[in-house]
Design an enzyme around this catalytic site. Structure first.
Site, PDB file in Angstrom:
ATOM      1  N   GLY A  70       0.833  -1.196   0.000  1.00 47.91           N
ATOM      2  CA  GLY A  70       0.000   0.000   0.000  1.00 47.91           C
ATOM      3  C   GLY A  70       0.872   1.250   0.000  1.00 47.91           C
ATOM      4  O   GLY A  70       2.071   1.196   0.300  1.00 47.91           O
ATOM      5  N   GLY A 118       0.294  -5.043   0.447  1.00 52.69           N
ATOM      6  CA  GLY A 118      -0.925  -5.028  -0.361  1.00 52.69           C
ATOM      7  C   GLY A 118      -0.868  -5.938  -1.565  1.00 52.69           C
ATOM      8  O   GLY A 118      -1.895  -6.460  -2.021  1.00 52.69           O
ATOM      9  N   GLU A 141       5.718  -5.505   7.733  1.00 55.99           N
ATOM     10  CA  GLU A 141       4.982  -4.449   8.442  1.00 55.99           C
ATOM     11  C   GLU A 141       5.457  -4.167   9.863  1.00 55.99           C
ATOM     12  O   GLU A 141       5.318  -3.042  10.345  1.00 55.99           O
ATOM     13  CB  GLU A 141       3.482  -4.787   8.471  1.00 55.99           C
ATOM     14  CG  GLU A 141       2.773  -4.632   7.139  1.00 55.99           C
ATOM     15  CD  GLU A 141       2.962  -5.820   6.204  1.00 55.99           C
ATOM     16  OE1 GLU A 141       2.494  -5.754   5.060  1.00 55.99           O
ATOM     17  OE2 GLU A 141       3.595  -6.822   6.618  1.00 55.99           O
ATOM     18  N   ASP A 149      -1.364  -7.286   7.414  1.00 51.63           N
ATOM     19  CA  ASP A 149      -2.817  -7.208   7.245  1.00 51.63           C
ATOM     20  C   ASP A 149      -3.228  -7.767   5.879  1.00 51.63           C
ATOM     21  O   ASP A 149      -2.685  -8.761   5.446  1.00 51.63           O
ATOM     22  CB  ASP A 149      -3.301  -5.769   7.475  1.00 51.63           C
ATOM     23  CG  ASP A 149      -2.696  -4.772   6.490  1.00 51.63           C
ATOM     24  OD1 ASP A 149      -1.645  -5.060   5.896  1.00 51.63           O
ATOM     25  OD2 ASP A 149      -3.291  -3.695   6.305  1.00 51.63           O
TER      26      ASP A 149
END
Length: 349
Positions: A70, A118, A141, A149
């Site tokens: 992301g 992502g 992350e 996530d």
């Protein structure tokens, strides 16, 4: 002077039986923003009702990345400004991840190049994931005060043994052969054969699994197999402290993993492990909902902004985490990240 319109950030095209979706931000390693998530989601929805589409093929423009994750610097600025667009990005991205997971037709992700964050969410939940010699997979992350996530707590929890726990806590990077070994990739196809793969998928004269099997090639030597016993021994513990204690008493490899985790956000490490252990028995929807609760809470805390500042904004690579130690991140603090956000929970249609 004529104005040249910017190229779309996501390209979609129909060819034969295939819908091709291409992430088109090569200069940004095809990093995802909200607008891109919305376009992909709409394209997937539309294709479900289209009898002429039997396979979706998703890839990235350029030869460096499928999708590097992301747009975290963008999220950093949104979060610092207190913008609701911070939550909206994750809300839309996670709904897109769930659509990939439940997509009824064949879905082929080409992990040709960097595949992180992502990009993992756009691929790992799909039916087929093709690695190449250029694949570089990671969920890094914890180094920026975030969590693995995009359904990572669901997918990583289902990898063999405790590979997923090791990947989540250390941000370790895997090449193509290791992705096949871990089950992250279903096939290995050299990058110079991808044009042929696209062509055969568009023609649709043979079943997708048959086409992939025909082009599948030996992935080469895996480094992960030799580490499996150590990974499963050290990372089976259900607390980060126990994992760290185990690593501290291990060999040089174990000590190296200990040193890596010691540099990560203590809060992120605890949240990541909690998410993975819950993710074992959770549906994809439950895992994404837990992740959404965590990222909404992360917006109101210190570490994400400090992590992005240190790694990507100021680039001093010296984040000052708060809380600074694992001991300070108690169960009550972890639990507080799992409450329903003020704006409501993530919901699926």
């Amino acid at each position: 002077m004529t104005h040249t319109p910017a190229e779309p950030e996501v390209l979609t095209r129909r060819e034969g039986r295939a819908l091709f979706i291409t992430l088109n931000r090569p200069a940004a390693l095809n990093a995802l923003n909200k607008a891109m998530c919305d376009i992909i989601q709409a394209a997937l929805y539309d294709s479900i009702g289209d009898a002429n589409v039997s396979v979706v093929v998703i890839d990235g423009a350029g030869d460096r990345a499928f999708c590097a994750g992301g747009d975290v610097v963008g999220l950093y600025h949104l979060g610092r400004a207190g913008s609701p667009d911070f939550e909206k990005f994750f809300y839309d991205e996670y709904r897109m991840n769930q659509t990939v997971a439940v997509y009824p037709d064949d879905y082929v992700a080409l992990l040709d190049g960097v595949t992180m964050g992502g990009g993992v969410g756009l691929s790992i939940h799909g039916r087929y994931r093709v690695a190449t010699e250029r694949t570089l997979f990671a969920m890094p992350e914890t180094g920026i005060g975030l969590i693995p996530d995009v359904g990572g707590t669901h997918a990583l929890a289902r990898l063999p043994g405790f590979i997923g726990t090791w990947l989540a806590l250390t941000g370790a990077r895997l090449k193509g052969a290791d992705c096949v070994y871990a089950g992250i990739a279903t096939h290995y196809i050299p990058s110079d054969r991808l044009p042929l793969l696209r062509e055969l998928l568009a023609k649709g004269e043979e079943p997708v699994d048959q086409i992939l099997a025909t082009l599948d090639a030996p992935a080469g030597e895996t480094t992960l197999e030799a580490l499996r016993d150590a990974i499963d021994y050290h990372f089976a513990h259900d607390s980060v402290e126990a994992i760290m204690e185990s690593l501290a008493g291990g060999d040089d490899w174990a000590l190296a993993q200990h040193a890596i985790i010691a540099k990560m956000s203590p809060t992120s490490c605890k949240l990541s492990l909690a998410g993975l252990r819950m993710g074992r028995h959770a549906s994809i929807e439950e895992a994404l909902q837990n992740e959404y609760r965590m990222v909404c809470a992360i917006k109101h805390q210190h570490d994400f902004f400090e992590g992005v500042r240190a790694q990507l904004v100021d680039k001093d690579k010296s984040p000052k985490w708060s809380p600074a130690t694992l001991a300070e991140v108690d169960d009550a603090l972890v639990e507080s990240y799992l409450r329903e956000p003020d704006g409501g929970d993530l919901r699926f249609d």
